[in-house]
Motif scaffolding. Sequence first.
Motif, PDB file in Angstrom:
ATOM      1  N   PRO A 297      47.427  21.502 -11.656  1.00 56.75           N
ATOM      2  CA  PRO A 297      47.609  20.896 -13.111  1.00 56.75           C
ATOM      3  C   PRO A 297      48.289  19.722 -13.041  1.00 56.75           C
ATOM      4  O   PRO A 297      48.003  18.741 -13.977  1.00 56.75           O
ATOM      5  CB  PRO A 297      48.287  22.042 -13.796  1.00 56.75           C
TER       6      PRO A 297
ATOM      7  N   ASP B 290      37.300  20.293 -17.902  1.00 55.63           N
ATOM      8  CA  ASP B 290      37.935  21.559 -17.807  1.00 55.63           C
ATOM      9  C   ASP B 290      37.043  22.559 -16.734  1.00 55.63           C
ATOM     10  O   ASP B 290      37.648  23.219 -15.620  1.00 55.63           O
ATOM     11  CB  ASP B 290      37.969  22.499 -18.946  1.00 55.63           C
TER      12      ASP B 290
ATOM     13  N   ARG C  96      37.570  20.817 -13.391  1.00 57.08           N
ATOM     14  CA  ARG C  96      39.138  21.147 -12.591  1.00 57.08           C
ATOM     15  C   ARG C  96      39.013  22.553 -12.106  1.00 57.08           C
ATOM     16  O   ARG C  96      39.693  22.727 -11.288  1.00 57.08           O
ATOM     17  CB  ARG C  96      40.083  20.978 -13.723  1.00 57.08           C
TER      18      ARG C  96
END
Length: 206
Positions: free
Chosen positions: A171, A161, A164
Amino acid sequence: MHSTTSEPPSPAPDAAPVPLLATAEQALKIAVVGGFGVGKTTLVRSVSEIRPLNTEETMTRAGDGVDDLHGVEAKRSTTVAFDFGRITLDATSVLYVFGAPGQERFWFLWDRLFSGALGAVVLVDTRRLADSFYAIDRLEAQGTPFVVAHNDFGESTHDLDEVRSALDLDPGVPLVRCDARERDSAKQVLIALVRHVRSLVTEGSR
């Protein structure tokens, strides 16, 4: 601590060459891109069933001030054209894996490596995350399907996470963790890409 500059695993000395099947009639292509020293050569070598073609050269003083070694100070060689490996998928299909050079001065080669590619893997190293921005931007701009693989050599200090978020990744783009030195780990990256491409094709056909 392991480094992305670790020498790629060498093929087993007693490994028999894997010939291209006479029944092979379909060739698929995947490109592996990313920043300098992130482990692209290692990944291609890990998954290839043949002795991969590497165009690595020893780094010299000519690269001083040109190649940024921050975070990969131990690196002693660099890819100057591309890496190439092969995987037999079944009796009729083979997958060719091309690793692109990471330095900016070789980016002009990427168009040829992307040409006809099923998709791409963007390999990232959290020590040099900004190096991957160009690859992601370029793949997004040209609409090439891709996945992002966080190469951490098994010693990650960042969860996916966090990676990202730092990459500001869409996404819909798969993000996976891998150790490019491990064949099974590297194979899972390619499988993630194939599944992503398949899902895009399925969505597009609805």
